[in-house]
Design a protein around this motif. Structure first.
Motif, PDB file in Angstrom:
ATOM      1  N   ILE A 291       0.852  -1.193   0.000  1.00  0.00           N
ATOM      2  CA  ILE A 291       0.000   0.000   0.000  1.00  0.00           C
ATOM      3  C   ILE A 291       0.887   1.242   0.000  1.00  0.00           C
ATOM      4  O   ILE A 291       1.895   1.300   0.706  1.00  0.00           O
ATOM      5  CB  ILE A 291      -0.917   0.031   1.243  1.00  0.00           C
ATOM      6  N   LEU A 292       0.501   2.228  -0.795  1.00  0.00           N
ATOM      7  CA  LEU A 292       1.200   3.499  -0.813  1.00  0.00           C
ATOM      8  C   LEU A 292       0.361   4.508  -0.032  1.00  0.00           C
ATOM      9  O   LEU A 292      -0.770   4.805  -0.401  1.00  0.00           O
ATOM     10  CB  LEU A 292       1.409   3.979  -2.255  1.00  0.00           C
ATOM     11  N   PHE A 293       0.934   5.010   1.068  1.00  0.00           N
ATOM     12  CA  PHE A 293       0.271   6.022   1.881  1.00  0.00           C
ATOM     13  C   PHE A 293       0.851   7.386   1.525  1.00  0.00           C
ATOM     14  O   PHE A 293       2.067   7.537   1.389  1.00  0.00           O
ATOM     15  CB  PHE A 293       0.482   5.748   3.373  1.00  0.00           C
ATOM     16  N   THR A 294      -0.013   8.374   1.384  1.00  0.00           N
ATOM     17  CA  THR A 294       0.437   9.715   1.017  1.00  0.00           C
ATOM     18  C   THR A 294      -0.166  10.759   1.963  1.00  0.00           C
ATOM     19  O   THR A 294      -1.251  10.572   2.505  1.00  0.00           O
ATOM     20  CB  THR A 294       0.015  10.069  -0.421  1.00  0.00           C
ATOM     21  N   GLY A 295       0.571  11.843   2.130  1.00  0.00           N
ATOM     22  CA  GLY A 295       0.060  13.008   2.847  1.00  0.00           C
ATOM     23  C   GLY A 295       0.109  14.188   1.908  1.00  0.00           C
ATOM     24  O   GLY A 295       1.021  14.305   1.084  1.00  0.00           O
ATOM     25  N   SER A 296      -0.869  15.077   2.023  1.00  0.00           N
ATOM     26  CA  SER A 296      -1.009  16.135   1.025  1.00  0.00           C
ATOM     27  C   SER A 296      -1.272  17.499   1.643  1.00  0.00           C
ATOM     28  O   SER A 296      -1.697  17.615   2.801  1.00  0.00           O
ATOM     29  CB  SER A 296      -2.147  15.782   0.058  1.00  0.00           C
TER      30      SER A 296
END
Length: 391
Positions: A291-296
């Motif tokens: 899983i790729l977790f991102t913050g924006s």
């Protein structure tokens, strides 16, 4: 479609935005560095604050956590070392003449990069500056470290005797558009990597493969041979600055101001996936269990299936940009400029992804079996045709 999730806990002790979040090597503690000039230590076991480090005279830009010591750097031009048990300040490293942007701890060394255009090396224990790396024409934003014995064969080494004794090298990325590689022992510049036309914002090192990746405001990622300094590839598809990089199993993930993350095959340079849905810049990313977790900058964290690019979950609750994320024991930690540390349960996402991977592997197995039978059948038909034609 990704479904929204709510935080299992919100830690709102800081009085200013959180600029960085560091996880200890043993996974037992987290460290947050804040605009309020303090750092806080959190237990991953109970999510409680167990330490409050006060002493900096301005905001903390970055922090790093070891198992027994914490390090913070600040706009007050200093770096501090803290005892994680007592909260006592153990050392103050003075010498920089402007904001210290980044620190890196490796072996007995503490490295730092600053707006004063220098990087420096300190003895962790002796509170003393060992080396100064001077040569950049603008501020040093990002750091990486490796040992030449990790990448060089004995017959390839041509450094001086002094440098052979200490084979550590420091890599620095700067707003002057260059990356520099330095011998730690002498402070001498070993390589200057030229090619970027914008500030270098992020670096990631793959020492066993002799590769360095750099992301820039020129919208490109570049790959370099760290032994020869040769530029190997340029990844050009982004339409905004490259803010963060993650390297996993020869797959390179890049987060950008163009509101996307892209996945590249390092060996070929091919872009194989684009992760969309962000409404602002991608400020941070982390790969975990497929899983790729991102913050924006849109104040949301997201979870994507790394292979398909499908958005699996959106984590809403922050009010401002998410500056950093960490993952431990199937909990996602997000630190934001809104001053809060939020903790999210990601077990559901991980379980769904595991089930999906099992299905995909099973389908691939059946497809592979069919393919083998098909190839066998086609080969037989081909042989029969050849025989009939007298070939």
């Amino acid at each position: 479609m990704g479904n929204s999730g709510s935080a299992v806990k919100v830690c709102a002790d800081h009085q200013g935005g959180i600029n960085w979040l560091s996880l200890s090597p043993d996974g037992q503690r987290l460290l947050t560095g804040s605009e309020d000039g303090t750092a806080r230590l959190w237990s991953t076991a109970d999510s409680q604050c167990h330490g409050h480090f006060q002493g900096h005279e301005s905001y903390i830009t970055f922090c790093h956590l070891e198992n027994e010591a914490a390090f913070t750097c600040s706009a007050d031009h200093t770096i501090r070392k803290w005892d994680v048990v007592t909260g006592q300040c153990l050392a103050v490293y003075r010498g920089h003449t402007s904001i210290v942007n980044r620190i890196l701890v490796a072996k007995d060394y503490l490295f730092s990069g600053s707006y004063d255009r220098t990087a420096r090396c300190w003895s962790v224990d002796k509170e003393k500056q060992i080396q100064e790396f001077r040569g950049h024409r603008n501020c040093v934003l990002t750091l990486a470290h490796y040992s030449s014995k990790d990448v060089l064969e004995e017959e390839e080494e041509e450094e001086e005797e002094e440098e052979k004794m200490s084979r550590d090298l420091l890599v620095t990325g700067s707003t002057d558009c260059t990356v520099k590689v330095w011998w730690v022992s002498s402070g001498r510049c070993y390589q200057t990597l030229l090619g970027h036309t914008g500030a270098v914002l992020c670096l990631i090192l793959d020492a066993p493969n002799r590769e360095l990746f750099s992301g820039s405001t020129d919208y490109t990622i570049r790959t370099w041979n760290i032994v020869t300094g040769e530029q190997l590839k340029v990844f050009k598809e982004h339409q905004g600055s490259i803010i963060c990089l993650e390297l996993v199993n020869r797959h390179l993930y890049s987060g950008s101001a163009d509101r996307t993350v892209k996945c590249w095959l390092v060996d070929t340079g091919e872009r194989i996936q684009t992760y969309k849905a962000h409404k602002h810049s991608v400020s941070t990313l982390k790969y975990h269990a497929g899983i790729l977790f991102t913050g924006s900058g849109d104040a949301c964290a997201r979870a994507f299936n790394s292979r398909s690019g499908v958005l699996q979950k959106i984590f809403r609750g922050h009010k401002f940009i998410i500056n950093c994320i960490q993952i431990h024991n199937e909990l996602l930690y997000t630190a934001s400029h809104d001053g809060t540390l939020r903790i999210w349960d990601i077990r559901g996402v991980c379980k769904r992804n595991k089930r999906r991977l099992k299905k995909e592997r099973s389908a691939q197995g059946r497809s592979s079996q069919k393919g083998s039978l098909s190839r066998l059948f086609n080969n037989k038909v081909g042989c029969m045709v050849q025989q009939e034609n007298g070939e």
